[in-house]
Design a protein around this motif. Sequence first.
Motif, PDB file in Angstrom:
ATOM      1  N   PHE A   1     -29.254  -2.552  41.709  1.00 16.61           N
ATOM      2  CA  PHE A   1     -30.307  -2.436  40.699  1.00 16.61           C
ATOM      3  C   PHE A   1     -31.083  -1.143  40.901  1.00 16.61           C
ATOM      4  CE2 PHE A   1     -32.459  -4.599  44.221  1.00 16.61           C
ATOM      5  CZ  PHE A   1     -33.677  -3.941  44.296  1.00 16.61           C
ATOM      6  N   VAL A   2     -31.681  -0.666  39.837  1.00 13.69           N
ATOM      7  CA  VAL A   2     -32.545   0.500  39.881  1.00 13.69           C
ATOM      8  C   VAL A   2     -33.673   0.272  38.884  1.00 13.69           C
ATOM      9  CG1 VAL A   2     -31.160   1.751  38.155  1.00 13.69           C
ATOM     10  CG2 VAL A   2     -32.667   3.021  39.715  1.00 13.69           C
ATOM     11  N   HIS A   3     -34.899   0.634  39.269  1.00 14.34           N
ATOM     12  CA  HIS A   3     -35.994   0.526  38.308  1.00 14.34           C
ATOM     13  C   HIS A   3     -36.996   1.658  38.469  1.00 14.34           C
ATOM     14  CE1 HIS A   3     -37.856  -2.475  41.391  1.00 14.34           C
ATOM     15  NE2 HIS A   3     -38.526  -1.330  41.509  1.00 14.34           N
ATOM     16  N   TRP A   4     -37.752   1.876  37.388  1.00 10.39           N
ATOM     17  CA  TRP A   4     -38.741   2.946  37.294  1.00 10.39           C
ATOM     18  C   TRP A   4     -39.967   2.391  36.570  1.00 10.39           C
ATOM     19  CZ3 TRP A   4     -38.848   8.235  38.613  1.00 10.39           C
ATOM     20  CH2 TRP A   4     -39.929   8.950  38.108  1.00 10.39           C
ATOM     21  N   GLY A   5     -41.157   2.776  37.048  1.00 12.17           N
ATOM     22  CA  GLY A   5     -42.377   2.334  36.378  1.00 12.17           C
ATOM     23  C   GLY A   5     -43.594   3.048  36.918  1.00 12.17           C
ATOM     24  N   TRP A   6     -44.762   2.448  36.694  1.00 10.70           N
ATOM     25  CA  TRP A   6     -46.024   3.116  37.005  1.00 10.70           C
ATOM     26  C   TRP A   6     -46.965   2.157  37.720  1.00 10.70           C
ATOM     27  CZ3 TRP A   6     -43.349   3.240  32.413  1.00 10.70           C
ATOM     28  CH2 TRP A   6     -42.743   4.468  32.125  1.00 10.70           C
ATOM     29  N   ASN A   7     -48.016   2.710  38.353  1.00 14.79           N
ATOM     30  CA  ASN A   7     -48.898   1.888  39.173  1.00 14.79           C
ATOM     31  C   ASN A   7     -50.366   2.270  39.027  1.00 14.79           C
ATOM     32  OD1 ASN A   7     -49.814   3.815  41.468  1.00 14.79           O
ATOM     33  ND2 ASN A   7     -47.590   4.090  41.483  1.00 14.79           N
ATOM     34  N   PHE A   8     -51.207   1.337  39.425  1.00 12.12           N
ATOM     35  CA  PHE A   8     -52.637   1.559  39.647  1.00 12.12           C
ATOM     36  C   PHE A   8     -52.948   1.058  41.051  1.00 12.12           C
ATOM     37  CE2 PHE A   8     -52.201   1.121  35.058  1.00 12.12           C
ATOM     38  CZ  PHE A   8     -52.955   2.182  34.583  1.00 12.12           C
ATOM     39  N   SER A   9     -53.908   1.692  41.720  1.00  6.21           N
ATOM     40  CA  SER A   9     -54.210   1.317  43.095  1.00  6.21           C
ATOM     41  C   SER A   9     -55.709   1.203  43.328  1.00  6.21           C
ATOM     42  CB  SER A   9     -53.625   2.357  44.074  1.00  6.21           C
ATOM     43  OG  SER A   9     -52.225   2.451  43.939  1.00  6.21           O
ATOM     44  N   TRP A  10     -56.053   0.349  44.289  1.00  2.00           N
ATOM     45  CA  TRP A  10     -57.436   0.178  44.729  1.00  2.00           C
ATOM     46  C   TRP A  10     -57.460   0.314  46.239  1.00  2.00           C
ATOM     47  CZ3 TRP A  10     -54.865  -2.538  41.113  1.00  2.00           C
ATOM     48  CH2 TRP A  10     -55.395  -2.548  39.817  1.00  2.00           C
ATOM     49  N   TYR A  11     -58.434   1.067  46.764  1.00  4.69           N
ATOM     50  CA  TYR A  11     -58.468   1.391  48.181  1.00  4.69           C
ATOM     51  C   TYR A  11     -59.693   0.807  48.873  1.00  4.69           C
ATOM     52  CZ  TYR A  11     -54.910   4.718  46.758  1.00  4.69           C
ATOM     53  OH  TYR A  11     -53.779   5.277  46.229  1.00  4.69           O
ATOM     54  N   ASP A  12     -59.471   0.270  50.071  1.00  8.55           N
ATOM     55  CA  ASP A  12     -60.565  -0.171  50.914  1.00  8.55           C
ATOM     56  C   ASP A  12     -61.252   1.068  51.503  1.00  8.55           C
ATOM     57  OD1 ASP A  12     -62.283  -1.759  52.345  1.00  8.55           O
ATOM     58  OD2 ASP A  12     -60.776  -2.421  53.815  1.00  8.55           O
ATOM     59  N   THR A  13     -62.480   0.904  51.984  1.00 12.60           N
ATOM     60  CA  THR A  13     -63.149   2.034  52.639  1.00 12.60           C
ATOM     61  C   THR A  13     -62.367   2.423  53.896  1.00 12.60           C
ATOM     62  OG1 THR A  13     -64.586   0.496  53.837  1.00 12.60           O
ATOM     63  CG2 THR A  13     -65.422   1.433  51.769  1.00 12.60           C
ATOM     64  N   SER A  14     -62.458   3.688  54.259  1.00 13.22           N
ATOM     65  CA  SER A  14     -61.637   4.210  55.345  1.00 13.22           C
ATOM     66  C   SER A  14     -62.426   5.204  56.185  1.00 13.22           C
ATOM     67  CB  SER A  14     -60.394   4.903  54.764  1.00 13.22           C
ATOM     68  OG  SER A  14     -59.629   5.535  55.765  1.00 13.22           O
ATOM     69  N   ASP A  15     -62.186   5.201  57.489  1.00 14.71           N
ATOM     70  CA  ASP A  15     -62.757   6.223  58.385  1.00 14.71           C
ATOM     71  C   ASP A  15     -61.809   7.422  58.425  1.00 14.71           C
ATOM     72  OD1 ASP A  15     -64.654   4.323  58.882  1.00 14.71           O
ATOM     73  OD2 ASP A  15     -64.060   3.937  60.953  1.00 14.71           O
ATOM     74  N   ILE A  16     -62.362   8.619  58.261  1.00 11.91           N
ATOM     75  CA  ILE A  16     -61.547   9.841  58.317  1.00 11.91           C
ATOM     76  C   ILE A  16     -62.056  10.722  59.446  1.00 11.91           C
ATOM     77  CG2 ILE A  16     -60.605  11.788  57.038  1.00 11.91           C
ATOM     78  CD1 ILE A  16     -61.438  10.426  54.456  1.00 11.91           C
TER      79      ILE A  16
ATOM     80  N   SER B   1     -57.111  12.589  60.354  1.00 11.01           N
ATOM     81  CA  SER B   1     -56.380  11.333  60.502  1.00 11.01           C
ATOM     82  C   SER B   1     -57.190  10.204  59.884  1.00 11.01           C
ATOM     83  CB  SER B   1     -56.090  11.041  61.976  1.00 11.01           C
ATOM     84  OG  SER B   1     -57.297  10.930  62.711  1.00 11.01           O
ATOM     85  N   GLN B   2     -56.505   9.188  59.401  1.00  9.88           N
ATOM     86  CA  GLN B   2     -57.172   8.031  58.818  1.00  9.88           C
ATOM     87  C   GLN B   2     -56.186   6.885  58.657  1.00  9.88           C
ATOM     88  OE1 GLN B   2     -56.930   9.722  54.257  1.00  9.88           O
ATOM     89  NE2 GLN B   2     -58.475   8.198  54.643  1.00  9.88           N
ATOM     90  N   THR B   3     -56.717   5.676  58.559  1.00  9.21           N
ATOM     91  CA  THR B   3     -55.936   4.521  58.148  1.00  9.21           C
ATOM     92  C   THR B   3     -56.421   4.114  56.758  1.00  9.21           C
ATOM     93  OG1 THR B   3     -57.471   2.976  59.203  1.00  9.21           O
ATOM     94  CG2 THR B   3     -55.588   3.726  60.515  1.00  9.21           C
ATOM     95  N   ILE B   4     -55.485   3.742  55.906  1.00 13.58           N
ATOM     96  CA  ILE B   4     -55.816   3.387  54.524  1.00 13.58           C
ATOM     97  C   ILE B   4     -55.216   2.025  54.218  1.00 13.58           C
ATOM     98  CG2 ILE B   4     -55.521   3.984  52.088  1.00 13.58           C
ATOM     99  CD1 ILE B   4     -55.365   6.904  52.891  1.00 13.58           C
ATOM    100  N   ARG B   5     -56.034   1.134  53.716  1.00 12.32           N
ATOM    101  CA  ARG B   5     -55.590  -0.174  53.230  1.00 12.32           C
ATOM    102  C   ARG B   5     -55.731  -0.169  51.710  1.00 12.32           C
ATOM    103  NH1 ARG B   5     -58.456  -0.604  57.779  1.00 12.32           N
ATOM    104  NH2 ARG B   5     -60.385  -0.607  56.562  1.00 12.32           N
ATOM    105  N   TYR B   6     -54.744  -0.712  51.032  1.00 10.95           N
ATOM    106  CA  TYR B   6     -54.753  -0.614  49.568  1.00 10.95           C
ATOM    107  C   TYR B   6     -54.128  -1.841  48.921  1.00 10.95           C
ATOM    108  CZ  TYR B   6     -49.792   0.559  49.958  1.00 10.95           C
ATOM    109  OH  TYR B   6     -48.443   0.525  50.234  1.00 10.95           O
ATOM    110  N   VAL B   7     -54.431  -2.016  47.641  1.00 15.06           N
ATOM    111  CA  VAL B   7     -53.762  -2.973  46.766  1.00 15.06           C
ATOM    112  C   VAL B   7     -53.186  -2.174  45.606  1.00 15.06           C
ATOM    113  CG1 VAL B   7     -54.007  -4.961  45.247  1.00 15.06           C
ATOM    114  CG2 VAL B   7     -55.310  -4.860  47.386  1.00 15.06           C
TER     115      VAL B   7
END
Length: 296
Positions: free
Chosen positions: A52-67, A280-286
């Motif tokens: 299978f192969v697929h193509w599409g688009w996304n939206f994202s939401w990010y938690d606060t992050s230390d940089i 450097s940073q860690t990022i958590r996202y949905v």
Amino acid sequence: MRRLPILVFALLFGKKVSAQDIIPRAVDQPKIGRSLFSREPKRNFSRKGEWFVHWGWNFSWYDTSDINFKGPGYDFTLKDVKAKDRPSKLSWDYVNPMELTTPQFNVRFGYFIKDNYSISLGWDHMKYVMEIPQTVKVDGYINSTISSPDIATGAYAGTYNNTPLQVKEEMLTFEHTDGFNYVSTELERYDDIWVARSQKQMLTLETGVGVGAMIPRTDVRLFGVGENNFWNFAGYGVSLKAGLKFNFTKKFYLQSSAKVGFTDLTKIHTTGRNSIDKASQTIRYVESLTVLGFQF
């Protein structure tokens, strides 16, 4: 008398042949994975061996992050930084073959190792933009000049100990907009929810787990110095996903999924002086994604 044994043998042999003739031959049935929603398979075919192969688009939401920013003359951490995505405005760029990589997109190619399990390789092209201005707490130090050649830091020079600071554009702009790229391998499971009598239309629950590399292209200005850096391997990511897949034919499908992810980026390019300056940073996202796909 000589004919009697021959006649008996013929009768016995004939019965044996007849018994073999009436035994039904075994029919190879496709091995169809059981669904969480039904004990009995609803399909008469197996997906094993298909691609299978697929193509599409996304939206994202990010938690606060230390940089953390580190280099000659500075080592400081901005805490609980807020960020958002930056989806492209609805335009022909979403379907223009020459501009398909401009919007936030997803592409994935996979293979069914079993009827209800697949393994795939894909690219999630997200975008991460630090909100400017914003007030954060800062730990660390900033000298009056940093890096090499020297960059003047002006009023931002000092020692910080969980100190509130308003970060303005003159101090920093920071974004992974070309992009926040997650290149991953995923293992997926499929459970049939509904299958039409025609066996052509169906609704399936897809769940999966992924692991991969983070290859961002980071655009940074630190005290006015920086660039839209080239893509680089900056760290790794892990993810979990769940979604609904609707086949409107056996070959074509529409899928909508949600993905939660954790990324650890230890080698983010900043000023363009990559041997001495980094972040450097860690990022958590949905991530919410919708794709169109083809199965073959």
